[in-house]
Design an enzyme around this catalytic site. Structure first.
Site, short mmCIF file in Angstrom:
data_model
loop_
_atom_site.label_atom_id
_atom_site.label_comp_id
_atom_site.label_asym_id
_atom_site.label_seq_id
_atom_site.Cartn_x
_atom_site.Cartn_y
_atom_site.Cartn_z
N GLY A 14 -17.78 7.92 -3.24
CA GLY A 14 -17.75 7.14 -2.00
C GLY A 14 -18.64 7.77 -0.95
O GLY A 14 -18.61 8.98 -0.77
N ARG A 24 -30.76 15.87 4.53
CA ARG A 24 -31.86 16.40 5.38
C ARG A 24 -31.84 17.93 5.37
O ARG A 24 -32.89 18.59 5.23
CB ARG A 24 -31.67 15.87 6.80
CG ARG A 24 -32.57 16.46 7.85
CD ARG A 24 -32.26 15.78 9.19
NE ARG A 24 -33.03 16.30 10.30
CZ ARG A 24 -32.62 17.31 11.07
NH1 ARG A 24 -31.47 17.92 10.82
NH2 ARG A 24 -33.36 17.70 12.09
N ARG A 75 -20.57 5.35 -8.80
CA ARG A 75 -19.56 6.02 -9.61
C ARG A 75 -19.97 5.74 -11.06
O ARG A 75 -19.93 4.62 -11.50
CB ARG A 75 -18.16 5.47 -9.30
CG ARG A 75 -17.74 5.62 -7.83
CD ARG A 75 -16.27 5.32 -7.66
NE ARG A 75 -15.88 5.01 -6.28
CZ ARG A 75 -15.54 5.91 -5.35
NH1 ARG A 75 -15.56 7.18 -5.65
NH2 ARG A 75 -15.19 5.53 -4.14
N ASP A 106 -14.06 15.02 -5.08
CA ASP A 106 -13.55 15.69 -6.28
C ASP A 106 -14.12 15.12 -7.58
O ASP A 106 -14.37 15.86 -8.53
CB ASP A 106 -12.02 15.76 -6.30
CG ASP A 106 -11.36 14.40 -6.14
OD1 ASP A 106 -12.09 13.41 -5.93
OD2 ASP A 106 -10.13 14.33 -6.22
N THR A 129 -16.66 13.58 1.89
CA THR A 129 -15.68 12.51 1.67
C THR A 129 -14.86 12.34 2.94
O THR A 129 -14.49 13.34 3.58
CB THR A 129 -14.74 12.81 0.48
OG1 THR A 129 -13.61 11.92 0.56
CG2 THR A 129 -14.23 14.23 0.44
N ILE A 130 -14.56 11.08 3.27
CA ILE A 130 -13.75 10.86 4.48
C ILE A 130 -12.30 11.30 4.26
O ILE A 130 -11.54 11.40 5.20
CB ILE A 130 -13.77 9.37 4.93
CG1 ILE A 130 -13.12 8.46 3.88
CG2 ILE A 130 -15.18 8.93 5.27
CD1 ILE A 130 -12.76 7.08 4.41
N ASP A 131 -11.93 11.58 3.00
CA ASP A 131 -10.52 11.88 2.69
C ASP A 131 -10.10 13.30 3.09
O ASP A 131 -8.91 13.58 3.21
CB ASP A 131 -10.25 11.71 1.18
CG ASP A 131 -10.59 10.31 0.70
OD1 ASP A 131 -10.61 9.39 1.53
OD2 ASP A 131 -10.82 10.13 -0.52
N ASP A 133 -9.85 15.87 1.36
CA ASP A 133 -8.81 16.30 0.40
C ASP A 133 -9.26 17.42 -0.53
O ASP A 133 -8.65 17.62 -1.58
CB ASP A 133 -8.36 15.08 -0.43
CG ASP A 133 -9.52 14.42 -1.16
OD1 ASP A 133 -10.68 14.75 -0.88
OD2 ASP A 133 -9.26 13.57 -2.03
N MET A 173 -7.43 4.70 4.88
CA MET A 173 -7.85 5.22 3.57
C MET A 173 -7.38 6.66 3.38
O MET A 173 -6.66 7.21 4.20
CB MET A 173 -9.37 5.13 3.44
CG MET A 173 -9.87 3.75 3.08
SD MET A 173 -11.65 3.81 2.76
CE MET A 173 -11.89 2.20 2.03
N ARG A 175 -7.23 7.81 -0.22
CA ARG A 175 -6.87 7.86 -1.64
C ARG A 175 -5.46 8.43 -1.78
O ARG A 175 -4.54 7.86 -1.21
CB ARG A 175 -7.89 8.68 -2.43
CG ARG A 175 -7.97 8.28 -3.90
CD ARG A 175 -9.01 9.10 -4.61
NE ARG A 175 -10.37 8.70 -4.29
CZ ARG A 175 -11.01 7.71 -4.88
NH1 ARG A 175 -10.45 7.03 -5.83
NH2 ARG A 175 -12.24 7.41 -4.55
N GLN A 258 -13.95 2.25 7.83
CA GLN A 258 -13.73 3.69 8.01
C GLN A 258 -14.84 4.54 7.38
O GLN A 258 -14.96 5.72 7.66
CB GLN A 258 -12.40 4.11 7.37
CG GLN A 258 -11.19 3.51 8.04
CD GLN A 258 -9.95 3.56 7.15
OE1 GLN A 258 -9.18 4.49 7.20
NE2 GLN A 258 -9.76 2.56 6.32
O1 F6P Z 1 -12.86 8.62 -1.42
C1 F6P Z 1 -13.27 7.83 -0.35
C2 F6P Z 1 -12.58 6.49 -0.38
O2 F6P Z 1 -13.00 5.75 0.75
C3 F6P Z 1 -11.05 6.54 -0.44
O3 F6P Z 1 -10.47 6.79 0.80
C4 F6P Z 1 -10.74 5.18 -1.00
O4 F6P Z 1 -9.51 5.18 -1.69
C5 F6P Z 1 -11.89 4.93 -1.95
O5 F6P Z 1 -12.95 5.77 -1.55
C6 F6P Z 1 -12.38 3.51 -2.01
O6 F6P Z 1 -13.36 3.44 -2.97
P1 F6P Z 1 -14.32 2.19 -3.18
O7 F6P Z 1 -15.32 2.18 -2.06
O8 F6P Z 1 -14.96 2.43 -4.50
O9 F6P Z 1 -13.46 0.97 -3.13
#
Ligand code: F6P
Length: 326
Positions: A14, A24, A75, A106, A129-131, A133, A173, A175, A258
């Protein structure tokens, strides 16, 4: 003298605001250290498709403020296979690449760890990653921007919630992690949060809502992390509405808004620091590590460690939500 003369950089999984700032920094950090640098389009998919492009200092001009990623992302299922990774490695060799920098979460690092082990190939990861995590780093690139996007949206929802005396369940979001929910909950003054790390006690939520109702709060906001175990904001809102037909309940799912937007200054700075640090790590012969940021200092975290451990939510922050919602 490091044997590394030429590096490649890719973004995967993502997208996250600040990935461009990281690209950059990798490109300019490489050039500064007299290395050649190539970009790989569309992450591991592009690695398998041999989609490499030359990168110069100019090719990363004027991107520090842009969301998304100029190298695109994907992905890739094929990269999960031994055959796919063999093609990817052959392409790295054909393009005379000595080391790779991957920007992602991850899933990205899981692929990087396997490729690095299978071919003893130097790979350094930058957490994007915005998560937020990933274990071993206080922050991942994109988290701060996403947080600010969520808070801005919740503030707006609060206006209408308050005007109508409504109860809103707002799904964010993350995950299977609750970092975005927890921090945005504190910053937006949410009455409660629901996160995957803590089993939702519906009875507790219910008595909390009854109390706020009694106190005639003009509005209530509950931030629900998408990975929360009861099944998300819609399900929770349905249950609450069924049991309390007198509550005026609404749901907002913030979704991919987001992930977009110009990165915050914070994300631009950590992306710049991590990008240059990734090149420096490769020149120190590091392989199979993630660049992390702990107490505002750059650290090297082995992929194994970053992937095997679960980053915990801050207990004090969880307590804050409860203290501040009385
Ligand atoms: O890992 C980033 C994220 O935005 C998660 O917060 C979310 O569950 C997932 O990716 C959504 O993925 P996609 O854009 O493939 O629907």
């Amino acid at each position: 003298m490091s044997p590394i003369k030429k590096v490649a950089v890719l973004s995967s999984g993502g997208d996250a605001p600040g990935m461009n700032a990281a690209i950059r920094a990798v490109v300019r950090g490489a050039i500064y250290n007299n290395l050649s640098v190539m970009g790989v389009m569309q992450g591991y998919h592009g690695l398998i498709q041999n989609n490499f492009i030359e990168m110069t200092s100019k090719s990363v001009s004027n991107i520090i403020q842009q969301g998304g990623t100029i190298l695109k992302t994907a992905r890739s299922q094929e990269f999960r296979t031994t055959e796919g990774r063999k093609i990817a490695f052959d392409n790295l060799q054909n393009n005379e690449i000595d080391a790779l920098v991957v920007i992602g979460g991850d899933g990205t690092f899981t692929g990087a760890r396997i490729l690095s082990q299978e071919y003893n190939f130097p790979i350094v990861g930058i957490p994007g990653t915005i998560d937020n995590d990933l274990f071993g780093t206080d922050y991942t690139i994109g988290y701060d921007t996403a947080l600010n996007t969520v808070v801005e949206a919740v503030d707006k929802i609060r206006d209408t919630a308050s005007a109508h005396s409504r109860l809103f369940f707002i799904e964010v979001m993350g995950r299977d992690a609750g970092f975005l929910a927890l921090r945005s909950g504190i910053a937006s003054g949410a009455e409660a949060i629901m996160v995957p790390e803590i089993d939702t006690d519906y009875g507790r939520l219910d008595s909390f809502l009854r109390n706020s109702y009694k106190k005639e709060k003009s509005s209530s906001i509950v931030i629900v992390a998408e990975g929360e175990k009861m099944g998300g904001a819609i399900k929770i809102a349905e249950k609450v509405s069924n049991e309390h037909p007198d509550y005026d309940v609404r749901v907002t799912i913030l979704g991919h808004v987001q992930r977009g937007g110009s990165p915050s200054a914070f994300d631009r700075v950590i992306a710049s620091r991590m990008g240059v640090a990734a090149i420096e790590a490769l020149l120190e012969d590091q392989k199979s590590i993630m660049i992390g940021m702990v107490n505002n200092e750059i650290v090297y975290v082995p992929f194994n460690k970053a992937l095997k451990n679960k980053k915990p939510l801050n207990a004090k922050s969880l307590e804050l939500i409860e203290i501040l919602s009385i």
